[in-house]
Design a protein around this motif. Structure first.
Motif, PDB file in Angstrom:
ATOM      1  N   CYS A   1       2.908  -5.410 -10.800  1.00 30.09           N
ATOM      2  CA  CYS A   1       2.260  -5.805  -9.551  1.00 30.09           C
ATOM      3  C   CYS A   1       3.153  -5.398  -8.386  1.00 30.09           C
ATOM      4  O   CYS A   1       4.382  -5.357  -8.521  1.00 30.09           O
TER       5      CYS A   1
ATOM      6  N   PHE B   1       0.831  -1.202   0.000  1.00 28.85           N
ATOM      7  CA  PHE B   1       0.000   0.000   0.000  1.00 28.85           C
ATOM      8  C   PHE B   1       0.868   1.255   0.000  1.00 28.85           C
ATOM      9  O   PHE B   1       0.644   2.188  -0.775  1.00 28.85           O
TER      10      PHE B   1
ATOM     11  N   ASP C   1      -3.694 -10.109  -2.307  1.00 31.05           N
ATOM     12  CA  ASP C   1      -2.602  -9.629  -1.462  1.00 31.05           C
ATOM     13  C   ASP C   1      -1.651  -8.702  -2.190  1.00 31.05           C
ATOM     14  O   ASP C   1      -0.547  -8.445  -1.725  1.00 31.05           O
ATOM     15  N   GLU C   2      -2.050  -8.181  -3.363  1.00 28.56           N
ATOM     16  CA  GLU C   2      -1.146  -7.302  -4.089  1.00 28.56           C
ATOM     17  C   GLU C   2      -1.884  -6.172  -4.790  1.00 28.56           C
ATOM     18  O   GLU C   2      -3.102  -6.205  -4.969  1.00 28.56           O
ATOM     19  N   VAL C   3      -1.112  -5.154  -5.157  1.00 27.24           N
ATOM     20  CA  VAL C   3      -1.604  -4.024  -5.933  1.00 27.24           C
ATOM     21  C   VAL C   3      -1.267  -4.287  -7.394  1.00 27.24           C
ATOM     22  O   VAL C   3      -0.135  -4.674  -7.715  1.00 27.24           O
TER      23      VAL C   3
ATOM     24  N   TYR D   1      -6.560  -3.065  -6.003  1.00 28.14           N
ATOM     25  CA  TYR D   1      -6.086  -3.980  -4.973  1.00 28.14           C
ATOM     26  C   TYR D   1      -6.764  -5.322  -5.205  1.00 28.14           C
ATOM     27  O   TYR D   1      -7.986  -5.436  -5.144  1.00 28.14           O
ATOM     28  N   GLU D   2      -5.961  -6.334  -5.503  1.00 27.01           N
ATOM     29  CA  GLU D   2      -6.482  -7.652  -5.841  1.00 27.01           C
ATOM     30  C   GLU D   2      -5.803  -8.690  -4.953  1.00 27.01           C
ATOM     31  O   GLU D   2      -4.628  -9.001  -5.132  1.00 27.01           O
TER      32      GLU D   2
ATOM     33  N   GLN E   1       3.723  -6.356  -4.264  1.00 33.66           N
ATOM     34  CA  GLN E   1       3.374  -7.363  -3.263  1.00 33.66           C
ATOM     35  C   GLN E   1       4.140  -7.109  -1.970  1.00 33.66           C
ATOM     36  O   GLN E   1       5.345  -6.848  -1.984  1.00 33.66           O
TER      37      GLN E   1
END
Length: 267
Positions: free
Chosen positions: A200, A160, A187-189, A184-185, A202
């Motif tokens: 991505c 984040f 556990d990652e952006v 935001y998908e 993480q």
């Protein structure tokens, strides 16, 4: 640092980076020896090589005739680590450097002039290295990017927080801009551009870990038809396996640079 980023396809049909501002536009490898690097990646990934106008220390890697990456044999000369680095398109290299420094990041090299553009090598506030490129990109390169033969993932302390940093530097998801979208998908952006996954981010890396694969870093992934064949070729040519899981392997090349091969599939 990569100095063969400009117009990698060698065509004269180009457009400026401000038209794709904030998107990943190139990946590069610093090396000590071009000969052994060419042999390794030729065997593992099937790449062919082309010289560029910047001199004998620089090459562009080609896959199926399309530019994939740049390689520069400057690690020893410039006292730089052997490593893969992603570059992001910038409207202005100076502006990008200023934004990074204002947000706690650092400048390593540049901005320097490399006609037809300018480049800088930076680190975010957790120490992950990346570059920016201001200048021309070929339309062939954009077509290649959209075909997704590679993508990049940031392993960092806090996804984040990192998304805020890069979003402010590159205007990711800014209202009125349809070039990039951040979501935001799990556990990652995920950063998308024109519907395609571009990068991505993480969480999980540790800032003080002794292992460079655990410290915050950008990991370059190359999609391949046969992960097992890449693993075998890497081991035969002086490289090795860092980690392995279904459909993916993190490899170390013959000089120690780490990259990932991922089975070709829809994302």
């Amino acid at each position: 640092m990569n100095h063969d980023m400009p117009s990698p396809s060698g065509t004269t049909d180009v457009f400026p980076t401000h038209s794709v501002f904030g998107t990943p536009c190139w990946v590069s490898l610093t090396s000590r020896d071009l000969g052994t690097t060419e042999e390794f990646y030729g065997a593992v990934l099937g790449w062919r090589w082309r010289s560029v106008r910047l001199g004998e220390r620089f090459r562009v890697a080609l896959a199926d005739g399309a530019p994939v990456a740049g390689v520069a044999a400057v690690a020893d000369m410039w006292r730089m680590a052997v490593a893969w680095t992603p570059y992001f398109a910038a409207r202005s290299a100076d502006e990008a450097v200023a934004r990074v420094q204002e947000r706690g990041g650092t400048l390593a090299v540049g901005p320097i002039s490399l006609p037809p553009g300018r480049a800088a090598l930076l680190a975010d506030r957790d120490g992950a290295t990346f570059g920016v490129w201001e200048g021309e990109l070929s339309t062939d390169w954009l077509s290649w990017q959209r075909s997704q033969p590679s993508f990049i993932r940031l392993h960092t302390r806090d996804a984040f927080d990192a998304a805020i940093f890069y979003g402010e530097v590159f205007d990711w998801g800014t209202t009125g801009t349809d070039r990039t979208e951040v979501a935001y998908e799990g556990d990652e952006v995920v950063l998308r551009g024109d519907g395609h996954v571009l990068a991505c981010i993480q969480s999980g890396a540790l800032g003080s870990a002794p292992d460079p694969t655990i410290r915050p870093h950008w990991q370059v992934h190359f999609t391949v038809a046969d992960v097992d064949a890449c693993v075998r070729a890497a081991e035969r040519h002086g490289g090795g396996v860092v980690t392995r899981r279904d459909g993916e392997a993190v490899l170390r090349d013959n000089e120690g640079a780490v990259f990932t091969v991922t089975a070709r599939r829809g994302r």
